[in-house]
Design a protein around this motif. Structure first.
Motif, mmCIF file in Angstrom:
data_model
loop_
_atom_site.group_PDB
_atom_site.id
_atom_site.type_symbol
_atom_site.label_atom_id
_atom_site.label_comp_id
_atom_site.label_asym_id
_atom_site.label_seq_id
_atom_site.Cartn_x
_atom_site.Cartn_y
_atom_site.Cartn_z
ATOM 1 N N PRO A 267 0.831 -1.215 0.000
ATOM 2 C CA PRO A 267 0.000 0.000 0.000
ATOM 3 C C PRO A 267 0.858 1.254 0.000
ATOM 4 N N THR A 318 -6.133 -3.586 -2.106
ATOM 5 C CA THR A 318 -7.405 -2.863 -2.199
ATOM 6 C C THR A 318 -8.587 -3.788 -1.972
ATOM 7 N N PRO A 324 -6.445 1.215 -0.364
ATOM 8 C CA PRO A 324 -5.981 1.500 -1.725
ATOM 9 C C PRO A 324 -4.503 1.838 -1.758
ATOM 10 N N MET A 329 -6.622 3.561 -7.250
ATOM 11 C CA MET A 329 -7.252 2.522 -6.443
ATOM 12 C C MET A 329 -8.250 3.124 -5.457
ATOM 13 N N ALA A 330 -7.968 4.330 -4.978
ATOM 14 C CA ALA A 330 -8.897 4.994 -4.068
ATOM 15 C C ALA A 330 -10.214 5.321 -4.771
ATOM 16 N N LEU A 333 -12.077 2.128 -5.152
ATOM 17 C CA LEU A 333 -12.656 1.786 -3.854
ATOM 18 C C LEU A 333 -13.907 2.610 -3.601
#
Length: 513
Positions: A267, A318, A324, A329-330, A333
């Motif tokens: 991460p 994730t 994330p 990736m955030a 998510l």
């Protein structure tokens, strides 16, 4: 696993999933080819569309944009010496010299094959390690979740390109932006200042489109950057590698795939770090390091393999932990959370069709990208000649329409424009924007797990240290903070030493004259 994968292919091979997978990888390649746009801006623009799609189909499309952009980003890096995305910056070092030597076709072909190899290796890692990591994470409680997310934020800020202090400041800004709205526990509105539009807080779509869509367009306009394409005809014959090129392909691609998969699964690391690490490893392993920077095949194969491997591997933390690895990736998510799906240890058990359908779509998408990139390299090269006076207004119009379509509220459009101006200033002042989005999305989750852990321990802060996994994660975060502080002090001392040496040399030259 094979039966689950077969069920995933049955879902991913549906007409709707195939269509949006093709749309995602095509759009991703397109925005990767065009310098300065990037996957974040494209995903932000198309995020509202996923509200009206099945969660699996929407995630397949957004993920396709993400890893598709990595394929296309090397085109601008090789032909223009301008990376289509930040992750392709290292490809410029050897890709552009190859283009100037008349080997642009070979460079584009080799990067496509290396990207495919790295992506396929990371997909296998995703299949094997995500369920295992999710099983381990079932023993997590709120203390471990808080520590894991805290480590992700610290890693994203301290390991990002640029000043670690600026990265941490942007994380704090993102956490502050997550505060306005309705309190999770009490249900009271806070920091809304009487504006009922703020009852749900800032909208993810508005902030993402502003920081990564509008800001990039405004920054390019302010800098008046107009890329020029090298006037070279790229034919199929010019793309054929020699026997020596193939001999230099296998081991760099393998090492890049392994490095990218390991770094991408951490991460906060991201694909940029994977490309730099793989390039450094190849220079160290090369018999003749002087070839690098002058058109070495290994200098483009290893970073591109690591680049795509890290993007696919970023789905491991994730989906299994709900943490994330980077800004893209955030957003993915956040797209799942909008549909009421919370990635975490129970995600694979509760949503097996969604997880394995996504994995199957990665296989399909990478094959489609290989078909798109190798035969259609000439088409992607011609896209670099699209007039930006036509492209930019069209993008701004689509961004405003996308933001307005979420809640049919003009307030969100104003928020997107405001964050676009803020993002432009941050770009010009060299403040990273990605940590802001990470802090904004993880802010409510960190607050929720922090309060829940304190409720369980009756206000005792030692709960975060008494539990071994939580204490280990916090210790790693502390080490990263110490390492970033040491690097900052070392860089400042070196800058002062260089400045003093420069002044001394200038003084000596003056007296010598």
């Amino acid at each position: 696993m094979l039966s689950n994968l077969a069920n995933g292919f049955s879902a991913a091979l549906s007409f709707q999933a195939l269509m949006f997978c093709f749309i995602g990888v095509s759009v991703g390649t397109f925005v990767g080819v065009l310098p300065g746009i990037g996957a974040l801006a494209a995903i932000s623009m198309l995020l509202p569309l996923t509200y009206y799609l099945d969660p699996m189909v929407g995630l397949i499309m957004l993920a396709g944009i993400f890893y598709g952009a990595q394929y296309g980003s090397s085109t601008a890096a090789i032909l223009l010496n301008i990376p289509g995305t930040a992750t392709a910056a290292i490809t410029c070092l050897d890709g552009y010299p190859m283009a100037k030597n008349g080997r642009a076709g070979v460079a584009l072909f080799m990067t496509s094959i290396a990207s495919f190899a790295g992506g396929i290796f990371a997909i296998c890692m995703l299949m094997f390690f995500t369920p295992a990591l999710a099983s381990l994470a079932l023993s997590f409680n709120s203390a471990e979740y808080f520590s894991a997310m805290f480590l992700g934020l610290i890693a994203a800020s301290t390991l990002s390109v640029g000043s670690p202090l600026k990265g941490m400041a942007m994380v704090v800004l993102g956490l502050a932006l997550a505060i306005p709205g309705t309190d999770i526990n009490s249900g009271l509105m806070r920091f809304t200042y009487g504006h009922y539009e703020m009852a749900e807080g800032f909208q993810l779509v508005a902030i993402a489109m502003g920081l990564f869509g509008i800001s990039e367009i405004l920054t390019m306009l302010v800098r008046r950057e107009k890329p020029r394409v090298l006037a070279r005809d790229i034919t199929f014959r010019s793309m054929l590698p020699t026997r020596d090129d193939w001999s230099r392909f296998s081991w760099p691609a393998a090492r890049g795939a392994v490095i990218g998969s390991i770094v991408g699964a951490l991460p906060g690391s991201g694909p940029s770090m994977a490309t730099f690490v793989s390039y450094a490893v190849e220079r160290r392993a090369a018999k003749d390091p002087s070839r690098f920077g002058k058109g070495a095949v290994e200098g483009i194969v290893a970073p591109e393999s690591a680049n795509n491997a890290s993007v696919q591997a970023a789905f491991i933390p994730t989906l299994s932990l709900g943490v994330p690895g980077d800004a893209v990736m955030a957003i993915l998510l956040g797209a799942l959370m909008i549909h009421g799906i919370i990635p975490g240890p129970e995600f694979i058990q509760q949503q097996p069709t969604l997880f394995w359908g996504l994995v199957a779509s990665f296989w399909i998408g990478n094959i489609v990208l290989l078909i798109l990139n190798v035969p259609l390299i000439g088409l992607w090269v011609r896209l670099l000649t699209v007039p930006y006076r036509v492209l930019y207004p069209t993008m701004l119009f689509l961004i405003c329409i996308g933001v307005y379509s979420v809640r049919s509220n003009g307030f969100d459009v104003g928020v997107a424009l405001a964050f676009g101006l803020l993002g432009m200033l941050m770009n010009l002042l060299r403040y990273p924007t990605a940590p802001v989005l990470l802090g904004f999305i993880l802010g409510p989750l960190i607050e929720e797990h922090f309060k829940r852990a304190l409720l369980v321990s009756r206000g005792d802060m030692m709960i975060f240290i008494d539990r071994p996994i939580s204490a280990t994660l916090l210790a790693i975060a502390g080490l990263l903070l110490l390492l970033s502080a040491w690097q900052t002090i070392h860089m400042r001392r070196k800058a002062r030493r260089d400045a003093v040496e420069g002044e001394t040399a200038a003084t000596r030259e003056f007296f010598d004259e």
